[in-house]
Design an enzyme around this catalytic site. Structure first.
Site, PDB file in Angstrom:
ATOM      1  N   TYR A  99       0.855  -1.180   0.000  1.00 30.03           N
ATOM      2  CA  TYR A  99       0.000   0.000   0.000  1.00 30.03           C
ATOM      3  C   TYR A  99       0.890   1.230   0.000  1.00 30.03           C
ATOM      4  O   TYR A  99       1.932   1.240  -0.647  1.00 30.03           O
ATOM      5  CB  TYR A  99      -0.971  -0.071   1.194  1.00 30.03           C
ATOM      6  CG  TYR A  99      -2.200   0.769   0.995  1.00 30.03           C
ATOM      7  CD1 TYR A  99      -2.951   0.668  -0.180  1.00 30.03           C
ATOM      8  CD2 TYR A  99      -2.614   1.669   1.967  1.00 30.03           C
ATOM      9  CE1 TYR A  99      -4.072   1.449  -0.374  1.00 30.03           C
ATOM     10  CE2 TYR A  99      -3.752   2.449   1.789  1.00 30.03           C
ATOM     11  CZ  TYR A  99      -4.471   2.338   0.608  1.00 30.03           C
ATOM     12  OH  TYR A  99      -5.583   3.106   0.421  1.00 30.03           O
TER      13      TYR A  99
ATOM     14  N   LYS B 239     -19.714 -20.748 -10.672  1.00 27.95           N
ATOM     15  CA  LYS B 239     -18.976 -20.501 -11.919  1.00 27.95           C
ATOM     16  C   LYS B 239     -17.560 -20.028 -11.606  1.00 27.95           C
ATOM     17  O   LYS B 239     -16.587 -20.469 -12.223  1.00 27.95           O
ATOM     18  CB  LYS B 239     -19.714 -19.438 -12.729  1.00 27.95           C
ATOM     19  CG  LYS B 239     -19.373 -19.435 -14.186  1.00 27.95           C
ATOM     20  CD  LYS B 239     -20.128 -20.541 -14.892  1.00 27.95           C
ATOM     21  CE  LYS B 239     -19.958 -20.445 -16.374  1.00 27.95           C
ATOM     22  NZ  LYS B 239     -20.923 -21.298 -17.099  1.00 27.95           N
TER      23      LYS B 239
ATOM     24  N   GLU C  72     -23.544 -14.344 -17.708  1.00 21.78           N
ATOM     25  CA  GLU C  72     -24.118 -15.616 -17.270  1.00 21.78           C
ATOM     26  C   GLU C  72     -25.595 -15.452 -16.924  1.00 21.78           C
ATOM     27  O   GLU C  72     -25.998 -14.478 -16.276  1.00 21.78           O
ATOM     28  CB  GLU C  72     -23.368 -16.116 -16.020  1.00 21.78           C
ATOM     29  CG  GLU C  72     -23.686 -17.514 -15.629  1.00 21.78           C
ATOM     30  CD  GLU C  72     -23.042 -18.541 -16.546  1.00 21.78           C
ATOM     31  OE1 GLU C  72     -23.487 -19.700 -16.524  1.00 21.78           O
ATOM     32  OE2 GLU C  72     -22.093 -18.193 -17.257  1.00 21.78           O
TER      33      GLU C  72
END
Length: 412
Positions: A44, A99, A141
């Site tokens: 960071y 998925k 999808e």
């Protein structure tokens, strides 16, 4: 004695599986250490400013310094989830998580599931386009037709990363590969077959497009309102190219004499009475899940000369998209493709069809609990590779990458 209900048992085990802590099927795991002050300063501020400046100077550097190149967004509005219909984006989340799990398990691709409460097609297009910069690919999808066609075409024109609607193209790739092999086993030629597709949604139209690209001329489709013909006034621009049946045909006429019947609809959509009217040695793909369009056992009884495939994992010849989408995206991401185009899809079809003809390794036979002489061998009950075959990634992804380079859509 009361017999156990298999469906009730499956439901219970599935709910237990998904509820096991942590709930769901996904978590985020850091790929870099962050255990020391030095790690923190690199991960960071202030160290992260260095890759930011590099990407400002050259946007393609995002592939070098971020997860973009191996990250796919699985996006749905929940309007056509499995065979359950318009259940909404929240109820569709378990499928999208699944998925993403399959992307990781089969192709080592990281994926985020993103469920969108979209007002209409334009809203969904805007949302996906807005978040696309962070991803290497977009997997659409369970978006109902015809919105799915509109959304995909618009995003493909707008974005320079692969946009892929798996319910269309993934299904079409697997069906085409399996059908090539099935017809050869039946002694028939793909280009001379009469193909009847029961279901004219996203999958049905995509299968018709794919088969036409492979040289099939006689393709007919039907939907809930009947057979597609040129006199119908309710067809979209995506259906009209396949509205070629005679105006007086009903479903029985469409199926009569068909060499191939492909069901991408719902249970019962293929009438049992029509099976006897099919051509000799037919191919029957009943792909609705979990309940096929016609009972496979009955079809086998009525047509012992048929080659039969379903979408179910507990039956021979499972035509399932997991054979396609992970490896299509793997091949596309490996060469940083700008899109997944027709040559890449056709390369996947060819690779899958050829792999099914290869001897199946003992390790794959063992996974499926099979041994010689009843093992997996190219034939009527093995026309397409099994999902857990580790050869799928090098075969299919390699073919897709090569096609991307040859067709000029690869960045590297």
């Amino acid at each position: 004695m009361v017999e156990a209900d298999p469906q009730a048992d499956l439901r219970r085990r599935s709910l237990d599986y998904h509820a096991r802590m942590p709930a769901g099927k996904l978590s985020v795991v850091p790929s870099k250490p962050c255990a020391s002050p030095e790690d923190l300063s690199l991960a960071y501020t202030p160290g992260v400013a260095a890759p930011v400046r590099e990407i400002v100077a050259d946007p393609d550097k995002a592939y070098d310094y971020t997860a973009k190149g191996n990250l796919v967004a699985v996006i749905s509005n929940g309007t056509a989830v499995l065979g359950l219909g318009n259940v909404g984006p929240l109820a569709g989340k378990p499928v999208m998580e699944g998925k993403a799990l399959l992307f990781k398990r089969f192709a080592d691709i990281d994926a985020f599931d993103i469920e969108v409460q979209a007002r209409d097609a334009e809203h969904l297009i805007d949302v996906v386009a807005a978040i696309a910069p962070g991803f290497g690919g977009i997997n659409l999808e369970d978006i109902g037709a015809p919105v799915c066609f509109q959304v995909e075409e618009a995003l493909q024109a707008m974005l320079d990363i692969p946009v892929f609607h798996d319910d269309q193209h993934g299904t079409a790739v697997i069906v085409a590969a399996a059908l090539q092999n099935a017809l050869e086993l039946q002694g028939k030629e793909l280009g001379r077959a009469k193909v009847a597709i029961v279901g004219a949604g996203a999958a049905g139209i995509a299968i018709a497009r794919m088969l036409r690209a492979l040289g099939v001329a006689d393709i007919f489709l039907s939907d809930l309102h009947g057979v597609l013909h040129s006199k119908r006034t309710d067809l979209t621009q995506w259906h009209k190219p396949f509205a070629v049946a005679p105006q007086n045909w009903d479903l029985a006429a469409m199926l009569r004499g068909a060499d191939v019947v492909i069901g991408v609809s719902v249970r019962g959509a293929i009438p049992e009475a029509a099976l006897s009217t099919l051509a000799p040695k037919p191919v029957i793909f009943a792909l609705a899940n979990p309940d096929p369009e016609v009972d496979p056992a009955l079809a086998r009884h009525l047509r012992p000369d048929a080659i039969i495939a379903t979408g179910r994992s507990d039956m021979p010849n499972q035509v399932n998209n997991v054979l396609g989408f992970p490896f299509l995206f793997r091949g596309a991401l490996d060469c940083r493709a700008r899109q997944i185009n027709q040559p890449m899809l056709l390369a996947a079809v060819d690779a899958l069809a050829k792999l099914a003809r290869e001897p199946v390794p003992d390790a794959v036979q063992t996974v499926y609990g099979l041994t010689a002489p009843q093992g997996l061998t190219f034939g009527p009950e093995y026309i397409i590779p099994k999902p857990l075959d580790p050869r799928l990634r090098p075969w299919v992804s390699g073919a897709v990458t090569a096609a991307a380079r040859e067709s000029g859509v690869a960045r590297r």
